[in-house]
Motif scaffolding. Structure first.
Motif, PDB file in Angstrom:
ATOM      1  N   ARG A 242      23.048 -18.733 -76.213  1.00  8.89           N
ATOM      2  CA  ARG A 242      24.233 -18.427 -76.360  1.00  8.89           C
ATOM      3  C   ARG A 242      23.235 -17.003 -77.893  1.00  8.89           C
ATOM      4  NH1 ARG A 242      29.386 -21.033 -78.736  1.00  8.89           N
ATOM      5  NH2 ARG A 242      30.463 -19.044 -78.972  1.00  8.89           N
ATOM      6  N   MET A 243      22.094 -16.974 -76.976  1.00  8.71           N
ATOM      7  CA  MET A 243      21.293 -16.058 -78.728  1.00  8.71           C
ATOM      8  C   MET A 243      22.066 -14.966 -78.593  1.00  8.71           C
ATOM      9  SD  MET A 243      19.458 -17.892 -80.918  1.00  8.71           S
ATOM     10  CE  MET A 243      19.375 -16.048 -81.424  1.00  8.71           C
ATOM     11  N   ASN A 244      22.534 -14.218 -77.432  1.00 10.39           N
ATOM     12  CA  ASN A 244      22.199 -12.460 -77.253  1.00 10.39           C
ATOM     13  C   ASN A 244      23.577 -12.244 -78.224  1.00 10.39           C
ATOM     14  OD1 ASN A 244      19.398 -12.231 -75.927  1.00 10.39           O
ATOM     15  ND2 ASN A 244      20.694 -12.296 -74.583  1.00 10.39           N
ATOM     16  N   GLU A 245      24.836 -12.507 -78.123  1.00  5.71           N
ATOM     17  CA  GLU A 245      25.892 -12.962 -78.669  1.00  5.71           C
ATOM     18  C   GLU A 245      25.759 -13.687 -80.139  1.00  5.71           C
ATOM     19  OE1 GLU A 245      29.683 -15.596 -79.140  1.00  5.71           O
ATOM     20  OE2 GLU A 245      28.329 -16.259 -76.768  1.00  5.71           O
ATOM     21  N   TYR A 246      25.264 -14.610 -80.309  1.00  5.51           N
ATOM     22  CA  TYR A 246      24.673 -14.164 -81.940  1.00  5.51           C
ATOM     23  C   TYR A 246      24.524 -13.673 -83.148  1.00  5.51           C
ATOM     24  CZ  TYR A 246      26.123 -19.230 -80.889  1.00  5.51           C
ATOM     25  OH  TYR A 246      26.813 -20.150 -80.436  1.00  5.51           O
ATOM     26  N   LEU A 247      23.520 -12.964 -82.135  1.00  2.00           N
ATOM     27  CA  LEU A 247      22.373 -11.303 -82.714  1.00  2.00           C
ATOM     28  C   LEU A 247      23.544 -10.846 -82.771  1.00  2.00           C
ATOM     29  CD1 LEU A 247      18.969 -12.366 -81.322  1.00  2.00           C
ATOM     30  CD2 LEU A 247      19.633 -13.165 -84.022  1.00  2.00           C
ATOM     31  N   SER A 248      24.281  -9.847 -81.712  1.00  2.70           N
ATOM     32  CA  SER A 248      25.065  -8.657 -81.894  1.00  2.70           C
ATOM     33  C   SER A 248      25.789  -9.609 -82.448  1.00  2.70           C
ATOM     34  CB  SER A 248      25.523  -9.019 -80.424  1.00  2.70           C
ATOM     35  OG  SER A 248      24.847  -8.473 -79.210  1.00  2.70           O
ATOM     36  N   GLU A 249      26.275  -9.942 -82.957  1.00  2.00           N
ATOM     37  CA  GLU A 249      27.403 -10.379 -84.129  1.00  2.00           C
ATOM     38  C   GLU A 249      26.884 -10.348 -85.018  1.00  2.00           C
ATOM     39  OE1 GLU A 249      30.620 -13.797 -82.910  1.00  2.00           O
ATOM     40  OE2 GLU A 249      28.638 -13.965 -84.994  1.00  2.00           O
ATOM     41  N   MET A 250      25.386 -10.256 -85.219  1.00  2.00           N
ATOM     42  CA  MET A 250      25.134 -10.311 -87.263  1.00  2.00           C
ATOM     43  C   MET A 250      24.718  -8.804 -87.635  1.00  2.00           C
ATOM     44  SD  MET A 250      22.274 -13.047 -86.870  1.00  2.00           S
ATOM     45  CE  MET A 250      21.686 -13.608 -88.558  1.00  2.00           C
ATOM     46  N   ASN A 251      24.376  -8.398 -86.069  1.00  2.00           N
ATOM     47  CA  ASN A 251      23.773  -5.899 -86.497  1.00  2.00           C
ATOM     48  C   ASN A 251      24.622  -5.888 -86.361  1.00  2.00           C
ATOM     49  OD1 ASN A 251      21.738  -4.423 -85.266  1.00  2.00           O
ATOM     50  ND2 ASN A 251      23.677  -4.091 -84.413  1.00  2.00           N
ATOM     51  N   ASP A 252      26.471  -6.319 -86.172  1.00  2.00           N
ATOM     52  CA  ASP A 252      27.141  -5.158 -86.504  1.00  2.00           C
ATOM     53  C   ASP A 252      27.818  -5.388 -87.559  1.00  2.00           C
ATOM     54  OD1 ASP A 252      28.060  -5.306 -83.626  1.00  2.00           O
ATOM     55  OD2 ASP A 252      29.648  -6.768 -83.487  1.00  2.00           O
ATOM     56  N   ILE A 253      27.005  -6.408 -88.334  1.00  2.08           N
ATOM     57  CA  ILE A 253      27.355  -7.116 -90.020  1.00  2.08           C
ATOM     58  C   ILE A 253      26.477  -6.273 -90.725  1.00  2.08           C
ATOM     59  CG2 ILE A 253      27.066  -8.026 -91.725  1.00  2.08           C
ATOM     60  CD1 ILE A 253      28.484 -10.503 -89.619  1.00  2.08           C
ATOM     61  N   LEU A 254      25.933  -6.131 -89.756  1.00  2.00           N
ATOM     62  CA  LEU A 254      24.528  -4.947 -90.424  1.00  2.00           C
ATOM     63  C   LEU A 254      24.376  -3.408 -90.702  1.00  2.00           C
ATOM     64  CD1 LEU A 254      21.282  -7.170 -89.410  1.00  2.00           C
ATOM     65  CD2 LEU A 254      21.984  -7.409 -91.859  1.00  2.00           C
ATOM     66  N   ALA A 255      25.346  -2.678 -89.418  1.00  2.00           N
ATOM     67  CA  ALA A 255      24.459  -1.386 -88.782  1.00  2.00           C
ATOM     68  C   ALA A 255      25.742  -0.671 -90.105  1.00  2.00           C
ATOM     69  CB  ALA A 255      25.452  -1.389 -87.556  1.00  2.00           C
ATOM     70  N   PRO A 256      27.018  -1.595 -90.677  1.00  2.00           N
ATOM     71  CA  PRO A 256      27.638  -0.425 -91.815  1.00  2.00           C
ATOM     72  C   PRO A 256      26.902  -0.308 -92.541  1.00  2.00           C
ATOM     73  CG  PRO A 256      28.790  -2.216 -90.787  1.00  2.00           C
ATOM     74  CD  PRO A 256      27.656  -2.772 -90.079  1.00  2.00           C
ATOM     75  N   TYR A 257      25.891  -1.518 -93.280  1.00  2.16           N
ATOM     76  CA  TYR A 257      25.152  -0.445 -94.199  1.00  2.16           C
ATOM     77  C   TYR A 257      23.618  -0.144 -94.243  1.00  2.16           C
ATOM     78  CZ  TYR A 257      28.410  -4.683 -96.301  1.00  2.16           C
ATOM     79  OH  TYR A 257      29.263  -5.261 -96.936  1.00  2.16           O
ATOM     80  N   ASN A 258      23.476  -0.245 -93.175  1.00  3.42           N
ATOM     81  CA  ASN A 258      22.279   1.275 -92.604  1.00  3.42           C
ATOM     82  C   ASN A 258      21.240  -0.141 -92.515  1.00  3.42           C
ATOM     83  OD1 ASN A 258      20.811   2.916 -91.402  1.00  3.42           O
ATOM     84  ND2 ASN A 258      20.218   3.943 -93.338  1.00  3.42           N
ATOM     85  N   ALA A 259      21.560  -1.616 -92.026  1.00  2.00           N
ATOM     86  CA  ALA A 259      20.505  -2.493 -93.279  1.00  2.00           C
ATOM     87  C   ALA A 259      19.904  -2.143 -91.912  1.00  2.00           C
ATOM     88  CB  ALA A 259      20.941  -3.401 -93.531  1.00  2.00           C
ATOM     89  N   MET A 260      18.171  -3.244 -92.173  1.00  3.29           N
ATOM     90  CA  MET A 260      16.968  -3.745 -90.808  1.00  3.29           C
ATOM     91  C   MET A 260      17.272  -4.692 -90.920  1.00  3.29           C
ATOM     92  SD  MET A 260      13.400  -3.763 -93.286  1.00  3.29           S
ATOM     93  CE  MET A 260      12.489  -5.214 -92.278  1.00  3.29           C
ATOM     94  N   SER A 261      16.465  -5.221 -89.755  1.00  2.00           N
ATOM     95  CA  SER A 261      16.588  -7.127 -89.655  1.00  2.00           C
ATOM     96  C   SER A 261      15.197  -7.141 -89.013  1.00  2.00           C
ATOM     97  CB  SER A 261      17.549  -6.917 -88.568  1.00  2.00           C
ATOM     98  OG  SER A 261      17.442  -6.536 -87.435  1.00  2.00           O
ATOM     99  N   VAL A 262      14.527  -7.990 -89.245  1.00  2.00           N
ATOM    100  CA  VAL A 262      13.364  -8.770 -88.616  1.00  2.00           C
ATOM    101  C   VAL A 262      13.262  -9.707 -88.378  1.00  2.00           C
ATOM    102  CG1 VAL A 262      12.178  -8.021 -90.854  1.00  2.00           C
ATOM    103  CG2 VAL A 262      10.773  -8.188 -88.953  1.00  2.00           C
ATOM    104  N   GLY A 263      13.246 -10.802 -87.621  1.00  3.39           N
ATOM    105  CA  GLY A 263      13.849 -11.664 -87.092  1.00  3.39           C
ATOM    106  C   GLY A 263      12.173 -12.523 -86.927  1.00  3.39           C
ATOM    107  N   GLU A 264      11.946 -13.586 -86.920  1.00  2.00           N
ATOM    108  CA  GLU A 264      11.373 -14.355 -87.112  1.00  2.00           C
ATOM    109  C   GLU A 264      11.066 -15.420 -85.758  1.00  2.00           C
ATOM    110  OE1 GLU A 264       8.020 -18.055 -88.663  1.00  2.00           O
ATOM    111  OE2 GLU A 264      10.675 -18.382 -89.753  1.00  2.00           O
ATOM    112  N   CYS A 265       9.901 -14.769 -84.847  1.00  2.00           N
ATOM    113  CA  CYS A 265      10.596 -15.508 -83.706  1.00  2.00           C
ATOM    114  C   CYS A 265       9.419 -16.118 -82.836  1.00  2.00           C
ATOM    115  CB  CYS A 265      10.822 -13.725 -82.122  1.00  2.00           C
ATOM    116  SG  CYS A 265      11.354 -13.817 -80.637  1.00  2.00           S
TER     117      CYS A 265
END
Length: 578
Positions: A242-265
Motif C-alpha cells: 500500500r506504499m503508493n496509496e499512502y504516499l499519494s495521500e501525503m502528497n495531497d496534503i503537501l500540494a496545496p502548500y506547494n511543499a516539497m517531499s524528499v523521502g529516505e528510501c
C-alpha cells in the motif's frame, strides 16, 4: 520548460543537526536560537533551503527520532515560539525551511502508544502493530517472525501487561505505527504535517519513507546471518503493497502548500520502484535519498562488519551512476549527497583526512557532488571539511545507539575477544554515525565556539577544531569553505548542465580517476577527480573538443611544470566543453 521556471526545491539544502550546531545559552546542547543566530552564515553559503533534524518533544533514545509529541519542541532546544521565529527569519532571508517527518514510529512515551499498550480493548490498540506470540516445539514463547531491528536484536518487543508483541524496526522504545489503520493516518497527517505546514514550513524530509506498508503476512526474512537468531529484513518489510496509496495521500496534503517531499528510501534496489515513487506524473514524492553512494564500503550483513576503505573506486562510480540514472528517460528527480547525520565524514571515508591532503580532497569531493544532477544536500560542517573523530578516542566517546549496540554485540558474540573488539573499533572509527554528530567547529578554542569553553558539551568536540573551523576559513580565499561557496555559485551559473544534465561516466574501469560528462540541452561539462595521492593521467574523452576550465581545487599548471593532462594528487577539475 525554462530552467527559471523549475520548482524551488531543485536548489541546494543545508542540513542542521540541532544538538550539535550552536549552543546559544551555554548548557552544552545546541538549540534553535543557535540556529537563528547563525542564519546569516548559512545564507552566505548560497544555499536555498534549510533542513532541521528532529527538534520535537522526545526522550532522546535515538537523538529525537523517537518523538513523544509532534506539536511540541524538545525543551533543551527551545520553544514553539522559537521555531516560529526561525521559520520567519529563514523566510525573511529568501530561503525556505523543511523539517524531519518521522512517522514510521513514535516514542513509546507518545500518548498514542501509552493508550495502545494500556489494554487490548483500548480504541488506539490498533494504532500500532501488535501480534500474538508463536511457540516452538518445546513450548517456548517466540516473536512473530525472525526480523532483526535496524539497531540489532529482534524487531519485536514482548509486552507483559497485554501479553502480545509489538513491532519496532528500530529501538524497542520506537514502536511502529499501523499505517493500515485510516484513523492513525489521519492523526499523523494532522499532528505531524498540517500543524507545521500551517506554521509556514515548506516541506519535509520524510524518515524511512518506504517502511509504512508492511507485507500483511509478516513473513520470515531469508537467512543471511547463519550465526544469528534475527535476520536482516529490510527487503522483506520495505515497499509494501500500500506504499503508493499512502504516499499519494501525503502528497495531497503537501500540494496545496506547494511543499516539497524528499523521502529516505533504503532497501530499494529496483529502479522501477524508485521511479514510481518520484515520477512527477504519479504525484507521490518529489525525490528520494538512495543510499548507493554512502553505502559504499559498508558490510553486507552488518554495515560495520567490514574494514576501513573496503571498496574500489569503481564501486563509487557504479553507485553514483545508479542514482544519477534516475533522470535518464523518466519524469522523476534525484538527489546528490555524500554526508548526513547517519554517515561518517566524507573526507575520512572517500578522501584523505591527513593534514597534507584533507583540504584538497575535501574540495575535490565538493566539486564532484556539487556537479551531479538533482537537489544538492550539504551537511553541517561538510562545508569546512570536518573529519572523523580521532582514532585515539576510547569507545566510551561513541554515544550513538547504533554504535553502542554493534560494539556490545561483537563483545557478546566473541566473548570479548581483543582482536575482534579492535576490529570493531576500527570499523566504527571509519563508519560510525557519531562522527557526524560531534559539535560544529566555529572557532579554534577547545569547545570550537559551539559552547563556552567552561562547559562540558553533550558530545566531545573534535580536537581538529584547532585547524578546521569557520572563523579561520572565513578569512581565507583558499579554504574549503571558500571553495564550497564558489562551487555553489558555479552550480547555479551552469544549472542547465550541472543541476539538470544527464550523467555519463568516462573510463569506468579507471581505479584512480573518477571522470564523467554532464550533458545539458545547450552545453556539456567534463569533471575529472583524482582519487589518489599520486599523479594520474586524465582519461581521454573522444568528443572533448575545446574545453574551458571553470573551476578546480588546485592551479591547473604548477611551478613544477606538471602537464595539463596530468592530475595532481586529489585534484578535481570542471571543464565546460564546446
Amino acid at each position: 520548460m525554462a530552467i527559471s521556471q523549475e520548482p524551488w526545491w531543485k536548489g541546494s539544502v543545508y542540513q542542521i543537526y540541532p544538538a550539535s550546531f550552536k549552543d546559544s545559552n551555554n548548557d552544552g546542547i545546541g538549540d534553535i536560537n543557535g540556529v537563528i543566530q547563525s542564519l546569516d552564515y548559512i545564507e552566505s553559503l548560497g544555499v536555498d533551503i534549510l533542513w532541521i533534524c528532529p527538534m520535537y518533544e522526545s526522550p532522546q533514545i535515538d537523538m529525537g527520532y523517537d518523538i513523544a509529541d509532534y506539536k511540541k519542541v524538545y525543551g533543551p532546544y527551545g520553544t514553539l515560539e522559537d521555531m516560529e521565529t526561525l521559520i520567519s527569519e529563514v523566510h525573511r532571508r529568501g530561503m525556505r525551511i523543511i523539517l524531519d517527518l518521522v512517522v514510521n514510529h513514535t516514542s513509546d512515551q507518545h500518548a498514542w502508544f501509552k493508550e495502545s499498550r494500556s489494554s487490548k480493548c483500548n480504541p488506539k490498540r490498533n494504532w500500532y502493530i501488535w501480534k500474538l506470540a508463536k511457540y516452538d516445539s518445546q513450548g517456548q514463547r517466540r516473536p512473530p517472525n525472525n526480523w532483526r531491528s535496524n539497531f540489532g536484536g529482534s524487531a519485536w518487543q514482548w509486552d507483559e501487561q497485554t501479553q502480545e508483541y509489538y513491532l519496532h524496526l528500530f529501538c524497542p522504545e520506537q514502536p511502529d505505527l499501523n499505517w493500515d489503520n485510516e484513523q492513525t493516518r489521519k492523526a499523523i497527517y494532522a499532528d505531524a504535517m498540517i500543524f507545521w505546514l500551517q506554521k509556514g514550513v515548506n516541506g519535509f524530509r520524510i524518515d524511512t519513507v518506504n517502511m509504512y506498508s508492511k507485507d500483511p503476512e509478516f513473513p520470515d526474512a531469508p537467512i543471511t546471518d547463519a550465526a544469528a537468531e534475527w535476520q536482516e529484513a529490510g527487503l522483506t518489510y520495505c515497499n509494501g503493497p500500500r506504499m503508493n496509496e499512502y504516499l499519494s495521500e501525503m502528497n495531497d496534503i503537501l500540494a496545496p502548500y506547494n511543499a516539497m517531499s524528499v523521502g529516505e528510501c533504503p532497501f530499494t534496489p529496483d529502479r522501477d520502484t524508485v521511479v514510481g515513487y518520484v515520477s512527477s506524473q504519479k504525484k507521490r514524492l518529489n525525490m528520494v535519498f538512495q543510499f548507493d553512494a554512502v553505502d559504499v564500503g559498508q558490510g553486507k550483513v552488518f554495515k560495520y562488519q567490514t574494514e576501513p576503505f573496503a571498496y574500489a573506486l569503481r564501486d563509487l562510480k557504479d553507485a553514483v551512476s545508479r542514482t544519477q540514472g534516475l533522470l535518464c528517460g523518466t519524469d522523476g528527480w534525484t538527489t546528490t549527497f555524500i554526508e548526513n547525520h547517519d554517515q561518517a565524514r566524507s573526507i575520512s571515508r572517500f578522501g584523505d583526512d591527513s593534514p597534507r591532503w584533507r583540504e584538497r580532497s575535501g574540495k575535490m569531493l565538493s566539486l564532484l557532488f556539487a556537479a551531479l544532477s538533482g537537489t544538492l544536500f550539504i551537511y553541517q560542517g561538510q562545508e569546512i571539511g570536518m573529519i572523523n573523530m580521532p582514532s585515539s578516542w576510547p569507545i566510551e566517546e561513541y554515544k550513538d545507539v547504533d554504535s553502542c549496540n554493534y560494539y556490545r554485540m561483537v563483545a557478546e558474540r566473541s566473548s570479548n575477544d581483543p582482536q575482534q573488539l579492535t576490529q570493531a573499533r576500527a570499523s566504527l572509527q571509519h563508519l560510525a554515525r557519531d562522527h557526524a554528530r560531534t559539535p560544529m567547529q566555529w572557532g579554534p578554542s577547545c569547545n570550537g565556539g559551539f559552547t563556552d569553553d567552561s562547559v562540558d558539551p553533550w558530545m566531545r568536540v573534535n580536537p581538529s577544531t584547532a585547524e578546521i573551523n569557520v572563523a579561520q576559513q572565513t578569512g581565507s580565499e583558499d579554504s574549503v569553505l571558500a571553495f564550497w561557496r564558489q562551487m555553489l555559485q558555479v552550480r547555479k551559473a551552469h544549472s542547465d548542465v550541472l543541476v539538470h544534465g544527464i550523467f555519463e561516466v568516462v573510463d569506468a574501469a579507471n581505479e584512480k580517476v573518477f571522470a564523467f560528462v554532464k550533458h545539458g540541452p545547450r552545453s556539456k561539462a567534463l569533471i575529472m577527480c583524482n582519487f589518489s595521492p599520486s599523479y594520474s593521467e586524465m582519461p581521454a574523452y573522444p568528443s572533448m573538443g575545446k574545453k574551458e576550465l571553470v573551476i578546480g581545487n588546485v592551479a591547473e599548471l604548477q611551478d613544477n611544470g606538471v602537464a595539463r593532462g596530468i592530475l595532481q594528487p586529489w585534484e578535481g577539475r570542471l571543464y565546460m566543453l564546446s
